[in-house]
Motif scaffolding. Structure first.
Motif, PDB file in Angstrom:
ATOM      1  N   PRO A  32      27.790  27.685  53.015  1.00 16.67           N
ATOM      2  CA  PRO A  32      29.148  27.282  52.585  1.00 16.67           C
ATOM      3  C   PRO A  32      30.007  28.442  52.073  1.00 16.67           C
ATOM      4  CG  PRO A  32      27.576  26.738  50.869  1.00 16.67           C
ATOM      5  CD  PRO A  32      26.765  27.294  52.027  1.00 16.67           C
ATOM      6  N   VAL A  33      30.301  29.423  52.921  1.00 22.28           N
ATOM      7  CA  VAL A  33      31.143  30.552  52.520  1.00 22.28           C
ATOM      8  C   VAL A  33      32.534  30.051  52.136  1.00 22.28           C
ATOM      9  CG1 VAL A  33      32.261  32.666  53.348  1.00 22.28           C
ATOM     10  CG2 VAL A  33      29.884  32.171  53.999  1.00 22.28           C
ATOM     11  N   ASN A  34      33.023  30.494  50.984  1.00 23.10           N
ATOM     12  CA  ASN A  34      34.373  30.085  50.551  1.00 23.10           C
ATOM     13  C   ASN A  34      35.246  31.261  50.141  1.00 23.10           C
ATOM     14  OD1 ASN A  34      33.469  30.880  48.032  1.00 23.10           O
ATOM     15  ND2 ASN A  34      33.491  28.835  47.126  1.00 23.10           N
ATOM     16  N   ALA A  35      34.746  32.492  50.328  1.00 21.38           N
ATOM     17  CA  ALA A  35      35.528  33.668  49.946  1.00 21.38           C
ATOM     18  C   ALA A  35      35.064  34.862  50.771  1.00 21.38           C
ATOM     19  CB  ALA A  35      35.365  33.968  48.459  1.00 21.38           C
ATOM     20  N   SER A  36      35.947  35.822  50.918  1.00 20.23           N
ATOM     21  CA  SER A  36      35.598  37.070  51.606  1.00 20.23           C
ATOM     22  C   SER A  36      35.673  38.222  50.624  1.00 20.23           C
ATOM     23  CB  SER A  36      36.559  37.328  52.769  1.00 20.23           C
ATOM     24  OG  SER A  36      37.852  37.671  52.286  1.00 20.23           O
ATOM     25  N   ALA A  37      35.112  39.353  51.013  1.00 21.42           N
ATOM     26  CA  ALA A  37      35.163  40.537  50.159  1.00 21.42           C
ATOM     27  C   ALA A  37      36.602  40.908  49.840  1.00 21.42           C
ATOM     28  CB  ALA A  37      34.442  41.692  50.852  1.00 21.42           C
ATOM     29  N   ALA A  38      37.461  40.882  50.854  1.00 14.44           N
ATOM     30  CA  ALA A  38      38.861  41.253  50.632  1.00 14.44           C
ATOM     31  C   ALA A  38      39.567  40.269  49.717  1.00 14.44           C
ATOM     32  CB  ALA A  38      39.585  41.349  51.975  1.00 14.44           C
ATOM     33  N   ASP A  39      39.292  38.965  49.881  1.00 13.22           N
ATOM     34  CA  ASP A  39      39.899  37.947  49.017  1.00 13.22           C
ATOM     35  C   ASP A  39      39.594  38.227  47.554  1.00 13.22           C
ATOM     36  OD1 ASP A  39      40.912  36.551  51.167  1.00 13.22           O
ATOM     37  OD2 ASP A  39      39.188  35.186  51.300  1.00 13.22           O
ATOM     38  N   TYR A  44      41.068  38.777  42.348  1.00  8.63           N
ATOM     39  CA  TYR A  44      40.397  38.669  41.051  1.00  8.63           C
ATOM     40  C   TYR A  44      40.970  39.669  40.055  1.00  8.63           C
ATOM     41  CZ  TYR A  44      36.999  38.485  37.368  1.00  8.63           C
ATOM     42  OH  TYR A  44      36.420  38.354  36.134  1.00  8.63           O
ATOM     43  N   LYS A  45      41.271  39.205  38.860  1.00  5.51           N
ATOM     44  CA  LYS A  45      41.778  40.068  37.793  1.00  5.51           C
ATOM     45  C   LYS A  45      41.149  39.623  36.477  1.00  5.51           C
ATOM     46  CE  LYS A  45      46.305  40.908  39.940  1.00  5.51           C
ATOM     47  NZ  LYS A  45      46.005  40.189  41.183  1.00  5.51           N
ATOM     48  N   GLU A  46      41.062  40.579  35.544  1.00  5.84           N
ATOM     49  CA  GLU A  46      40.581  40.269  34.197  1.00  5.84           C
ATOM     50  C   GLU A  46      41.616  40.735  33.185  1.00  5.84           C
ATOM     51  OE1 GLU A  46      35.709  40.441  34.500  1.00  5.84           O
ATOM     52  OE2 GLU A  46      36.779  42.139  33.623  1.00  5.84           O
ATOM     53  N   GLU A  47      41.755  39.954  32.128  1.00 10.35           N
ATOM     54  CA  GLU A  47      42.677  40.301  31.050  1.00 10.35           C
ATOM     55  C   GLU A  47      41.881  40.364  29.746  1.00 10.35           C
ATOM     56  OE1 GLU A  47      46.977  38.645  30.024  1.00 10.35           O
ATOM     57  OE2 GLU A  47      45.406  37.224  29.464  1.00 10.35           O
ATOM     58  N   VAL A  48      41.978  41.473  29.032  1.00 10.47           N
ATOM     59  CA  VAL A  48      41.270  41.623  27.763  1.00 10.47           C
ATOM     60  C   VAL A  48      42.149  41.062  26.638  1.00 10.47           C
ATOM     61  CG1 VAL A  48      40.218  43.233  26.145  1.00 10.47           C
ATOM     62  CG2 VAL A  48      40.096  43.680  28.618  1.00 10.47           C
ATOM     63  N   LEU A  49      41.612  40.083  25.902  1.00  9.34           N
ATOM     64  CA  LEU A  49      42.370  39.440  24.822  1.00  9.34           C
ATOM     65  C   LEU A  49      42.296  40.269  23.545  1.00  9.34           C
ATOM     66  CD1 LEU A  49      41.212  35.766  25.464  1.00  9.34           C
ATOM     67  CD2 LEU A  49      43.253  36.931  26.343  1.00  9.34           C
ATOM     68  N   GLU A  50      43.068  39.877  22.547  1.00  9.09           N
ATOM     69  CA  GLU A  50      43.124  40.641  21.297  1.00  9.09           C
ATOM     70  C   GLU A  50      41.773  40.711  20.604  1.00  9.09           C
ATOM     71  OE1 GLU A  50      46.166  39.124  18.798  1.00  9.09           O
ATOM     72  OE2 GLU A  50      47.814  39.707  20.137  1.00  9.09           O
ATOM     73  N   ASP A  51      40.944  39.675  20.749  1.00  9.22           N
ATOM     74  CA  ASP A  51      39.636  39.686  20.082  1.00  9.22           C
ATOM     75  C   ASP A  51      38.584  40.443  20.887  1.00  9.22           C
ATOM     76  OD1 ASP A  51      39.206  38.038  22.210  1.00  9.22           O
ATOM     77  OD2 ASP A  51      38.642  36.272  21.030  1.00  9.22           O
ATOM     78  N   GLY A  52      39.018  41.083  22.001  1.00  6.09           N
ATOM     79  CA  GLY A  52      38.093  41.879  22.800  1.00  6.09           C
ATOM     80  C   GLY A  52      37.408  41.118  23.911  1.00  6.09           C
ATOM     81  N   LEU A  57      41.047  35.756  35.131  1.00  4.77           N
ATOM     82  CA  LEU A  57      42.135  35.124  35.857  1.00  4.77           C
ATOM     83  C   LEU A  57      41.687  34.840  37.276  1.00  4.77           C
ATOM     84  CD1 LEU A  57      45.035  37.428  34.609  1.00  4.77           C
ATOM     85  CD2 LEU A  57      44.205  35.304  33.603  1.00  4.77           C
ATOM     86  N   ASN A  58      42.156  33.750  37.841  1.00  2.99           N
ATOM     87  CA  ASN A  58      41.763  33.336  39.196  1.00  2.99           C
ATOM     88  C   ASN A  58      40.251  33.198  39.320  1.00  2.99           C
ATOM     89  OD1 ASN A  58      44.479  33.530  39.962  1.00  2.99           O
ATOM     90  ND2 ASN A  58      44.234  35.708  40.422  1.00  2.99           N
ATOM     91  N   PHE A  59      39.592  32.874  38.204  1.00  4.65           N
ATOM     92  CA  PHE A  59      38.131  32.781  38.245  1.00  4.65           C
ATOM     93  C   PHE A  59      37.686  31.507  38.952  1.00  4.65           C
ATOM     94  CE2 PHE A  59      34.268  30.919  36.489  1.00  4.65           C
ATOM     95  CZ  PHE A  59      33.361  31.911  36.807  1.00  4.65           C
ATOM     96  N   GLN A  60      36.713  31.670  39.798  1.00  4.00           N
ATOM     97  CA  GLN A  60      36.035  30.527  40.396  1.00  4.00           C
ATOM     98  C   GLN A  60      34.687  31.011  40.903  1.00  4.00           C
ATOM     99  OE1 GLN A  60      37.849  29.026  43.939  1.00  4.00           O
ATOM    100  NE2 GLN A  60      38.168  31.021  44.857  1.00  4.00           N
ATOM    101  N   GLU A  61      33.778  30.068  41.048  1.00  8.12           N
ATOM    102  CA  GLU A  61      32.501  30.442  41.653  1.00  8.12           C
ATOM    103  C   GLU A  61      32.758  30.787  43.111  1.00  8.12           C
ATOM    104  OE1 GLU A  61      28.208  28.658  41.173  1.00  8.12           O
ATOM    105  OE2 GLU A  61      29.247  27.583  42.764  1.00  8.12           O
ATOM    106  N   VAL A  62      32.169  31.877  43.552  1.00 12.05           N
ATOM    107  CA  VAL A  62      32.382  32.311  44.930  1.00 12.05           C
ATOM    108  C   VAL A  62      31.064  32.239  45.696  1.00 12.05           C
ATOM    109  CG1 VAL A  62      34.323  33.802  44.378  1.00 12.05           C
ATOM    110  CG2 VAL A  62      32.014  34.746  44.336  1.00 12.05           C
ATOM    111  N   CYS A  63      31.228  32.035  46.997  1.00 10.55           N
ATOM    112  CA  CYS A  63      30.077  32.032  47.896  1.00 10.55           C
ATOM    113  C   CYS A  63      30.471  32.901  49.086  1.00 10.55           C
ATOM    114  CB  CYS A  63      29.754  30.602  48.344  1.00 10.55           C
ATOM    115  SG  CYS A  63      28.360  30.504  49.488  1.00 10.55           S
ATOM    116  N   LEU A  64      29.763  33.973  49.302  1.00  8.84           N
ATOM    117  CA  LEU A  64      30.087  34.852  50.409  1.00  8.84           C
ATOM    118  C   LEU A  64      28.808  35.305  51.111  1.00  8.84           C
ATOM    119  CD1 LEU A  64      31.116  38.414  49.171  1.00  8.84           C
ATOM    120  CD2 LEU A  64      30.189  36.680  47.646  1.00  8.84           C
TER     121      LEU A  64
END
Length: 512
Positions: A32-39, A44-52, A57-64
């Protein structure tokens, strides 16, 4: 008996051990592939909050799924690179994550000892960004999808982008294109660009109201071009057949039948030599349009090629070898007689066959007795002129002897309304105001038979059914044929036609 290398023997031994573990090395189940390397890399991005802490962002379980191309074991965890059709991405596989109970066989034996570079695996997990800033997939599940029994070439790229141990031997690359595509990413880019180019041309023609059609590959008469055909035999009908050298005469039959604009991307076959711009099997686009002439066709060609270049490369200019070629309209136009005079000093417009043969001798151009006036002029242009035209140029107004399917020029005696488009010193397209006079066409075919009797094995056959079609009436028509492979060479900056054909023709492979 197959001769196996030491590495191939080892991989087959691993295959048997995998089977002994009760694992199918070639499972048939849907994965059940639902994502590619390029996707994943793009989205995918990460944001560091004030508490560290990190807010994914755009988080989901991926299957590749893809091939293992690099593996870097580190104790009870492994960093690896997985390659799918979109590119590569780093994965992180930790022993305790994929073996949650006491049995660690899946990691300790299968993943660590029995997998090889080139094996297909599937993973499920989640994305994160490492301390080095690389987007990575942390695997929580792992599945073997296909065991690779031959080692891939070990191509390495260093931090500066330099390639080491490149898989670059053309003989191996063309014969084993499947390996070439795996280890040389730029090869894949070439073929993706080719498809974009073809799609762009289709979009252009469809938007104009053209109808895409199919015509026969097996033909009783190899018509529509001057070329040597491949022959075969139809057993049931007990008759010879030819692989098509062109689809022109069938497309013009459709104009007779009432269609106003038809086109076809056709596979053509010519029993001729192979070099950097010729392959015996090749792709041509031909289209025919009622109530148009070759002046209209020049303008349409300019529009079509400018769009194809922009759609496949993002701009109308492209670097080809040492040249920067501009596909933006308009293109230069020059008659073939003027081109020959410019680059040879000979005025061939009034020469007869013997004078042309003498001129070829003075220019050290090979000319045998089977060559008529048309072929002699073509030989002069090809040997002394063609390579000079780098920017898109229409070579126009050919002598009638060179063009047995073309309408005589409306104002210039002895010429026809024809052009060839030359780019980077090579013919890319050939177009006419089509001959629709059946009596004139019959006479032209008969002249071709005379050339055939003189030994010209590329002279045209008489196609009686095509003549019959013309006798029912064909409206004024313009037609063109594009060499799609040569156009792909230009738009992907390749010097050899073999680089834009997935599987070019090769000599038989040598065996020990």
């Amino acid at each position: 008996m197959q001769n196996l290398s030491e590495q191939e023997i080892v991989r087959r031994e691993k295959l048997e051990k995998i089977k002994a573990l009760g694992i199918d090395p070639y499972p048939a189940a849907l994965y059940p592939v639902n994502a590619s390397a390029a996707d994943i890399k793009q989205n995918y991005k990460e944001e560091v909050l004030e508490d560290g802490t990190k807010n994914r962002l755009n988080f989901q379980e991926v299957c590749l799924a893809g091939r293992i191309m690099v593996s870097r074991p580190a104790g009870k965890a492994t960093f690896a690179e997985l390659q799918d059709s979109s590119g590569r991405i780093q994965i992180y596989v930790r022993r305790d994550d994929i073996c949650k109970d006491e049995d660690k066989t899946l990691y300790d034996t299968l993943f660590s000892k029995l997998l090889d570079l080139g094996d297909f695996i599937g993973i499920k997990g989640y994305a994160f960004i490492t301390k080095m800033g690389e987007t990575t997939v942390h695997a929580t599940e792992f599945t073997l999808l296909a065991k690779c029994l031959r080692p891939l070439p070990s191509v390495k790229t260093d931090a500066e982008g330099n390639v080491h141990d490149a898989f670059s031997d053309p003989e191996l690359r063309y014969r084993q294109r499947y390996v070439d595509l795996v280890v040389n990413p730029k090869v894949r880019e070439t073929f993706v660009k080719r498809t974009k180019m073809v799609n762009s041309i289709r979009e252009f023609l469809n938007a104009k109201g053209a109808l895409e059609v199919d015509t026969p590959v097996l033909q009783s008469i190899p018509g529509g071009a001057a070329a040597k055909p491949f022959t075969t035999h139809h057993n049931a009908l007990d008759m010879p057949l030819y692989l098509r050298i062109a689809n022109e005469l069938y497309l013009k039959r459709l104009i007779v039948g009432g269609f106003d604009w038809v086109y076809e991307f056709s596979r053509n076959f010519r029993n001729e030599g192979m070099d950097r711009t010729h392959n015996p099997e090749f792709t041509v686009l031909e289209f025919y349009v009622a109530y148009k002439d070759y002046f209209w066709m020049m303008e349409t060609t300019e529009q079509l090629l400018e769009k194809a270049c922009v759609d496949s490369n993002g701009k109308s200019t492209i670097e080809v070898g040492t040249h920067m070629i501009n596909f933006k309209a308009p293109y230069k136009r020059i008659s073939i007689y003027d081109a020959i005079k410019t680059y040879t000093g000979f005025d061939v417009s009034t020469m007869n066959e013997e004078e042309l043969r003498n001129a070829c001798g003075q220019m050290h151009i090979e000319a045998d007795k089977s060559m008529g006036k048309g072929k002699l002029i073509d030989a002069i242009f090809g040997a002394r002129c063609e390579y000079n035209y780098i920017q898109p140029t229409f070579i126009t107004d050919y002598p009638v002897e060179m063009s047995p399917l073309t309408k005589k020029h409306r104002s210039k005696e002895g010429l026809v309304e024809r052009f060839e488009l030359i780019i980077n010193g090579k013919e890319i397209a050939n177009a006419y105001t089509e001959l629709n006079d059946p009596i004139d066409q019959r006479e032209r075919f008969e002249e071709q038979v005379t050339l055939m009797e003189r030994g010209d094995d590329e002279a045209m056959f008489i196609d009686q059914d095509f003549l019959r079609a013309l006798e029912y009436g064909m409206p004024p028509t313009s037609g063109i044929g594009f060499g799609i492979d040569r156009l792909a060479m230009l738009l992907t900056n390749q010097a050899s036609i073999q680089e834009v054909l997935f599987f070019p023709q090769m000599r038989p492979e040598k065996t020990e």
